[in-house]
Design a protein around this motif. Structure first.
Motif, PDB file in Angstrom:
ATOM      1  N   TYR A   1      45.981 -14.606  -3.721  1.00 56.81           N
ATOM      2  CA  TYR A   1      45.722 -15.223  -5.026  1.00 56.81           C
ATOM      3  C   TYR A   1      46.782 -16.256  -5.429  1.00 56.81           C
ATOM      4  O   TYR A   1      46.435 -17.313  -5.980  1.00 56.81           O
ATOM      5  CB  TYR A   1      45.608 -14.141  -6.103  1.00 56.81           C
ATOM      6  CG  TYR A   1      45.215 -14.678  -7.460  1.00 56.81           C
ATOM      7  CD1 TYR A   1      43.905 -15.034  -7.743  1.00 56.81           C
ATOM      8  CD2 TYR A   1      46.177 -14.844  -8.454  1.00 56.81           C
ATOM      9  CE1 TYR A   1      43.547 -15.540  -8.981  1.00 56.81           C
ATOM     10  CE2 TYR A   1      45.828 -15.347  -9.699  1.00 56.81           C
ATOM     11  CZ  TYR A   1      44.513 -15.687  -9.951  1.00 56.81           C
ATOM     12  OH  TYR A   1      44.172 -16.200 -11.171  1.00 56.81           O
TER      13      TYR A   1
ATOM     14  N   LEU B   1      29.489 -15.747 -12.297  1.00 56.84           N
ATOM     15  CA  LEU B   1      29.914 -14.898 -11.182  1.00 56.84           C
ATOM     16  C   LEU B   1      31.414 -14.643 -11.191  1.00 56.84           C
ATOM     17  O   LEU B   1      32.014 -14.441 -10.146  1.00 56.84           O
ATOM     18  CB  LEU B   1      29.500 -15.551  -9.854  1.00 56.84           C
ATOM     19  CG  LEU B   1      28.006 -15.838  -9.680  1.00 56.84           C
ATOM     20  CD1 LEU B   1      27.759 -16.595  -8.391  1.00 56.84           C
ATOM     21  CD2 LEU B   1      27.205 -14.532  -9.704  1.00 56.84           C
ATOM     22  N   ARG B   2      32.012 -14.655 -12.362  1.00 55.24           N
ATOM     23  CA  ARG B   2      33.466 -14.549 -12.440  1.00 55.24           C
ATOM     24  C   ARG B   2      33.987 -13.174 -12.016  1.00 55.24           C
ATOM     25  O   ARG B   2      35.162 -13.032 -11.699  1.00 55.24           O
ATOM     26  CB  ARG B   2      33.933 -14.855 -13.864  1.00 55.24           C
ATOM     27  CG  ARG B   2      33.409 -13.901 -14.923  1.00 55.24           C
ATOM     28  CD  ARG B   2      33.829 -14.361 -16.309  1.00 55.24           C
ATOM     29  NE  ARG B   2      33.356 -13.456 -17.361  1.00 55.24           N
ATOM     30  CZ  ARG B   2      32.165 -13.507 -17.904  1.00 55.24           C
ATOM     31  NH1 ARG B   2      31.310 -14.441 -17.488  1.00 55.24           N
ATOM     32  NH2 ARG B   2      31.810 -12.653 -18.850  1.00 55.24           N
ATOM     33  N   ARG B   3      33.137 -12.151 -11.984  1.00 54.78           N
ATOM     34  CA  ARG B   3      33.599 -10.817 -11.614  1.00 54.78           C
ATOM     35  C   ARG B   3      33.745 -10.659 -10.097  1.00 54.78           C
ATOM     36  O   ARG B   3      34.419  -9.739  -9.637  1.00 54.78           O
ATOM     37  CB  ARG B   3      32.641  -9.757 -12.162  1.00 54.78           C
ATOM     38  CG  ARG B   3      32.603  -9.704 -13.677  1.00 54.78           C
ATOM     39  CD  ARG B   3      31.734  -8.563 -14.175  1.00 54.78           C
ATOM     40  NE  ARG B   3      31.686  -8.533 -15.625  1.00 54.78           N
ATOM     41  CZ  ARG B   3      32.601  -7.966 -16.397  1.00 54.78           C
ATOM     42  NH1 ARG B   3      33.653  -7.376 -15.833  1.00 54.78           N
ATOM     43  NH2 ARG B   3      32.483  -7.980 -17.711  1.00 54.78           N
ATOM     44  N   SER B   4      33.111 -11.515  -9.328  1.00 51.18           N
ATOM     45  CA  SER B   4      33.193 -11.443  -7.860  1.00 51.18           C
ATOM     46  C   SER B   4      34.329 -12.333  -7.366  1.00 51.18           C
ATOM     47  O   SER B   4      34.336 -13.545  -7.626  1.00 51.18           O
ATOM     48  CB  SER B   4      31.862 -11.880  -7.240  1.00 51.18           C
ATOM     49  OG  SER B   4      31.992 -12.012  -5.839  1.00 51.18           O
ATOM     50  N   VAL B   5      35.276 -11.735  -6.654  1.00 49.92           N
ATOM     51  CA  VAL B   5      36.425 -12.495  -6.162  1.00 49.92           C
ATOM     52  C   VAL B   5      35.979 -13.535  -5.145  1.00 49.92           C
ATOM     53  O   VAL B   5      36.415 -14.696  -5.175  1.00 49.92           O
ATOM     54  CB  VAL B   5      37.476 -11.545  -5.546  1.00 49.92           C
ATOM     55  CG1 VAL B   5      38.615 -12.341  -4.931  1.00 49.92           C
ATOM     56  CG2 VAL B   5      38.000 -10.589  -6.587  1.00 49.92           C
TER      57      VAL B   5
ATOM     58  N   ARG C   1      34.140 -16.323  -6.922  1.00 45.53           N
ATOM     59  CA  ARG C   1      35.079 -17.157  -7.684  1.00 45.53           C
ATOM     60  C   ARG C   1      35.819 -18.120  -6.777  1.00 45.53           C
ATOM     61  O   ARG C   1      35.994 -19.302  -7.094  1.00 45.53           O
ATOM     62  CB  ARG C   1      36.072 -16.269  -8.428  1.00 45.53           C
ATOM     63  CG  ARG C   1      35.709 -16.025  -9.880  1.00 45.53           C
ATOM     64  CD  ARG C   1      36.866 -15.409 -10.616  1.00 45.53           C
ATOM     65  NE  ARG C   1      37.219 -14.104 -10.077  1.00 45.53           N
ATOM     66  CZ  ARG C   1      38.405 -13.537 -10.217  1.00 45.53           C
ATOM     67  NH1 ARG C   1      39.368 -14.189 -10.836  1.00 45.53           N
ATOM     68  NH2 ARG C   1      38.640 -12.337  -9.735  1.00 45.53           N
TER      69      ARG C   1
END
Length: 658
Positions: A15, A59-63, A66
């Motif tokens: 990240y 789709l912000r919850r899926s890494v 994202r």
């Protein structure tokens, strides 16, 4: 989900590096814009960009989603930024040559080039051409004896021409560069009629002129030209033979104010101020000398940036140095690839066109290699045993300059080959032989000379720097005389360079997978020698025609020593070509088996016919007709295809080619 979980875990672990990957996607988007055959629609780019934003929100919850949509967003952002910039700078440009036209304008830029200076006129008005669309800016080459200053309002008589088009796929395009500078015509001043108003010096123009005058007064011409480039960023007074020696020796980069000079100056001032403050106990006990020295060094470096004319490599270097000194002020280590990515993004979001310039590419790729080397050495130092730390530091001091020169030469080599068509065989040797002189003698003396100028004590410092520069010139001369000191590289396009650049990025940015980056680098260098070469070049609406033969280029037609002829000669390794008398623009050109003809009877056996006028009247059944009446150059590839020829238009559907 089982397959996605390991990917998600890796992405979460990486990240902190996401912005680095996003910046690479942003750069790729800009590169795609300049590689497209036609201009993209800004509305479409904006719509797709908005769609990527909506996808990020949903789709912000899926890494994984994202990251993927983030890469897509930044790639589209680069494409959209470049498209918007190209439309925002749109300005009128000349469509046909004009001769002996009277031009009234304000001098906005003066470039002191030897032997003839160049000026850029703004607020242009044509005195005797009422029906011609007036360009916003015009760049003119002035006579050697002419004297212009920024702000002057002048009336001149000149021959002006439309911006020169690209002569070959992947080659330098003067029209594209001038489009983004809003320059609509170039030409030559034949007579300066009068100065309507003399401009006043603005900002640092007066100190720059004073320093330049002092340099030329004390030092001989060749040495003064180099010193002016080092101190003021004015390279117009460097004699061509001197520049060629530096280029062949691989140290031409020192003649342009860049990271090398900025780092030397900032480091010199930093250690000098810190040492002086440390000698004063009353100050050293109350003030953090390291932070005080950082502030002083940053201020002096900023002044040097202003004196040198805010050149792109110098601006990039100043931001990088500012980040390093900010880390000192806030007790953080900020010298990293991420800092370089932030600086690159900040510059390119404002001026995306800088990505395809040689200075931007060479400066950033060199710093990327050096920062990666620094990170690798620091990691080894952290992993080393405490008793080995001193030995490693001593070894770093000894081999650091050599390693830095070698890394910078290696990572910039493909970019030098692409932009200049040559490779300095002994570039590492030239950098190693001259690094000490520039680092510890020449640059400190130049700084001392500038500081002593107000007191009139600067002459010895200028002369001392000139003495050591003479030694550098002698060394470059010896290196340039070595056998095979410069090698010509085959011409290749931007797509091949992108493959090599991607491999270099992997080598520099993926410490655990550096070997993978060597694969695209090797593939790219292989493609260089597999890139097809055009057999016939046609530019200037048929006024410039060159045929590539086994012995080099043969110019069938030309209109003098123009940019088109010089670019083709440099790109294909031809130093001198006997041009002969210029030829007028033809009505048609007929090509068959690397033979070019102009006679109407040649049309019946031609593989291709390029029309520039009404030639169809006497050639009722021409083969493979191409309309050449627009300004776009043509590249002809003779192939076994039907009719034996493939026509490639160069940059034909872009705004700077219309």
């Amino acid at each position: 989900m089982r397959n996605a979980d390991p990917i998600a875990r890796r992405l979460v672990h990486a990240y902190p590096q996401w912005f680095l990957y996003f910046t690479l996607c942003f750069v790729s988007g800009i590169a795609c814009y300049f590689g497209l055959p036609a201009e993209p629609a800004l509305a479409v780019c904006g719509g797709v960009l908005a769609g990527a934003v909506i996808g990020l929100i949903l789709l912000r919850r899926s890494v994984v989603a994202r990251f993927a949509l983030g890469c897509l967003f930044f790639g589209l952002l680069g494409l959209t930024a470049a498209t918007y910039r190209a439309q925002a700078v749109a300005a009128p440009k000349l469509s046909e040559p004009l001769f002996q036209v009277e031009i009234l304008g304000r001098v906005s830029v003066v470039v002191d080039k030897s032997p003839r200076p160049k000026i850029t006129l703004a607020d242009v008005r044509f005195r005797n051409q009422a029906f011609v669309q007036t360009p916003r800016f015009i760049t003119l080459t002035a006579p050697a004896e002419a004297s212009f200053s920024a702000g002057d309002v002048v009336l001149v008589r000149a021959d002006i021409f439309p911006p020169a088009q690209m002569t070959d796929t992947g080659a330098y395009s003067a029209a594209r560069a001038l489009w983004f500078e809003q320059v609509g015509a170039t030409g030559f001043i034949t007579d300066t009629l009068r100065h309507v108003r003399v401009g006043r010096a603005m900002g640092l123009d007066a100190p720059r002129a004073s320093i330049l005058s002092r340099i030329r007064q004390i030092l001989p011409p060749d040495t003064a030209g180099i010193v002016a480039a080092l101190v003021l960023g004015i390279d117009g007074f460097i004699a061509p033979p001197v520049y060629d020696k530096y280029r062949v020796a691989g140290i031409a980069h020192v003649l342009s104010v860049s990271g090398f000079h900025m780092a030397l100056l900032s480091g010199l001032v930093f250690f000098l101020i810190r040492g002086l403050l440390g000698l004063m106990p009353a100050v050293a006990l109350r003030v953090n000398t390291k932070k005080a020295a950082a502030v002083c060094a940053l201020a002096v470096t900023g002044l040097y940036l202003a004196l040198s004319g805010f050149q792109v490599p110098a601006v990039r270097s100043f931001f990088m140095i500012a980040v390093v000194f900010a880390g000192i002020l806030w007790d953080r280590n900020t010298l990293s690839v991420k800092s370089l990515a932030i600086i690159a993004f900040s510059i390119l979001i404002i001026r995306p066109e800088l990505l395809i310039t040689a200075r931007f590419q060479l400066s950033f790729i060199a710093v990327l290699g050096l920062v990666s080397l620094y990170d690798a050495l620091m990691q080894r130092g952290r992993d080393a045993a405490p008793h080995a730390a001193f030995g490693r530091k001593a070894l770093l001091v000894c081999i650091g300059p050599l390693a830095a020169s070698a890394i910078a030469a290696l990572v910039t080599a493909p970019f030098v080959m692409y932009h200049f068509g040559t490779t300095a065989t002994y570039g590492v040797l030239g950098n190693v032989c001259t690094a000490f002189l520039f680092s510890f003698l020449i640059m400190p003396l130049l700084l001392l000379a500038v500081l002593l100028m107000p007191f009139g004590w600067d002459a010895p410092a200028w002369q001392g720097a000139g003495y050591f520069l003479d030694i550098v010139s002698a060394l470059t001369g010896r290196i340039a005389d070595l056998p095979h000191a410069t090698l010509h590289s085959p011409a290749f396009g931007g797509a091949v360079l992108s493959v090599i650049a991607a491999g270099i990025a992997v080598v520099c940015l993926a410490p655990g997978r550096r070997g993978l980056g060597l694969i695209p680098v090797a593939v790219g260098f292989g493609l260089i020698y597999l890139t097809p070469r055009p057999d016939v070049f046609i530019a200037d609406r048929g006024r410039t025609i060159a045929v590539y033969e086994s012995g080099g280029l043969r110019f069938v037609a030309h209109r003098g020593n123009t940019l088109a002829t010089s670019m083709l000669m440099r790109r294909y390794g031809v130093e001198v070509v006997p041009l002969g008398p210029p030829r007028a623009a033809p009505d048609a050109v007929f090509v068959r088996a690397r033979k070019v003809a102009f006679a109407p009877e040649a049309c019946r056996n031609a593989d291709a016919t390029i029309l520039f006028g009404a030639a169809g009247a006497y050639c009722p059944e021409p083969a493979f007709v191409v309309d050449g009446r627009n300004a776009s150059p043509l590249a002809l590839y003779l192939t076994p295809r039907p009719r034996g020829v493939w026509i490639g238009r160069i940059d034909s559907r872009r705004p700077w080619s219309k």
